[in-house]
Motif scaffolding. Structure first.
Motif, PDB file in Angstrom:
ATOM      1  N   UNK A  24      39.033  40.669  40.804  1.00  0.00           N
ATOM      2  CA  UNK A  24      38.634  39.267  40.835  1.00  0.00           C
ATOM      3  C   UNK A  24      38.308  38.763  39.431  1.00  0.00           C
ATOM      4  N   UNK A  25      37.673  39.590  38.630  1.00  0.00           N
ATOM      5  CA  UNK A  25      37.370  39.228  37.241  1.00  0.00           C
ATOM      6  C   UNK A  25      38.665  38.964  36.468  1.00  0.00           C
ATOM      7  N   UNK A  26      39.647  39.851  36.623  1.00  0.00           N
ATOM      8  CA  UNK A  26      40.953  39.647  35.977  1.00  0.00           C
ATOM      9  C   UNK A  26      41.631  38.391  36.517  1.00  0.00           C
ATOM     10  N   UNK A  27      41.551  38.176  37.832  1.00  0.00           N
ATOM     11  CA  UNK A  27      42.195  37.012  38.458  1.00  0.00           C
ATOM     12  C   UNK A  27      41.608  35.716  37.909  1.00  0.00           C
ATOM     13  N   UNK A  32      42.308  30.843  34.433  1.00  0.00           N
ATOM     14  CA  UNK A  32      41.957  30.020  33.269  1.00  0.00           C
ATOM     15  C   UNK A  32      43.093  30.010  32.242  1.00  0.00           C
ATOM     16  N   UNK A  33      43.704  31.166  32.005  1.00  0.00           N
ATOM     17  CA  UNK A  33      44.797  31.271  31.037  1.00  0.00           C
ATOM     18  C   UNK A  33      46.010  30.454  31.483  1.00  0.00           C
ATOM     19  N   UNK A  34      46.424  30.613  32.745  1.00  0.00           N
ATOM     20  CA  UNK A  34      47.581  29.876  33.262  1.00  0.00           C
ATOM     21  C   UNK A  34      47.327  28.373  33.264  1.00  0.00           C
ATOM     22  N   UNK A  35      46.122  27.955  33.645  1.00  0.00           N
ATOM     23  CA  UNK A  35      45.815  26.520  33.652  1.00  0.00           C
ATOM     24  C   UNK A  35      45.850  25.949  32.236  1.00  0.00           C
ATOM     25  N   UNK A  36      45.368  26.717  31.273  1.00  0.00           N
ATOM     26  CA  UNK A  36      45.403  26.288  29.868  1.00  0.00           C
ATOM     27  C   UNK A  36      46.853  26.112  29.397  1.00  0.00           C
ATOM     28  N   UNK A 120      46.566  37.661  23.811  1.00  0.00           N
ATOM     29  CA  UNK A 120      47.240  36.641  23.000  1.00  0.00           C
ATOM     30  C   UNK A 120      48.757  36.744  23.178  1.00  0.00           C
ATOM     31  N   UNK A 121      49.263  37.961  23.279  1.00  0.00           N
ATOM     32  CA  UNK A 121      50.699  38.163  23.507  1.00  0.00           C
ATOM     33  C   UNK A 121      51.061  37.709  24.923  1.00  0.00           C
TER      34      UNK A 121
END
Length: 140
Positions: A24-27, A32-36, A120-121
């Motif tokens: 869940x922490x990774x999800x 957040x990353x995908x939305x950004x 970052x990659x």
């Protein structure tokens, strides 16, 4: 014949309700990353695909539909990240070589834990994937 996996069959909260706390922490970090990257909200497709944006496809057979532009699934053993153009593009291969510990399928990138990769990659990889898909499926 309609595709079984449809958008909004369940809510994001329902999708994540029984997820292991570590997963869940990774999800949540991936959401957040995908939305950004996509500037799109997280939407559940089927019961376990968290998608961002969508594209419309049409096969030579005439079958057509919609599918997430990108996304992931917080599976029990691995995170499945959808790199929809696949892994044949030279730029994608270059990024994969720098990503860290992963395996891959046709258009799925499998990661055991986000701590095993360079985030970052991963961000660059997802952004490139979205860019390729937008060009490939842009309205004509």
């Amino acid at each position: 014949m309609a595709i079984k996996t449809q958008v909004n069959q369940i809510t994001l909260q329902e999708c994540l309700a029984n997820t292991d706390p570590k997963r869940l922490e990774d999800a949540n970090q991936l959401i957040a990353l995908f939305e950004k990257i996509t500037q799109e909200p997280a939407i559940v497709w089927g019961k376990d695909i968290i998608g961002f944006g969508y594209y419309q496809y049409k096969y030579d057979s005439g079958q057509s539909g919609e599918w997430p532009l990108t996304g992931f699934s917080p599976r029990k053993t691995k995170l499945s990240i959808y790199i929809m153009p696949g892994f044949e593009h030279n730029e994608i291969v270059t990024l994969l070589n720098r990503l860290g510990k992963h395996t891959k399928g046709k258009s799925c990138l499998y990661i055991n834990n986000l701590k095993n990769i360079d985030l970052a990659v991963l961000e660059q990889l997802i952004a490139l994937s979205v860019k390729i898909m937008k060009v490939k499926y842009s309205e004509k």
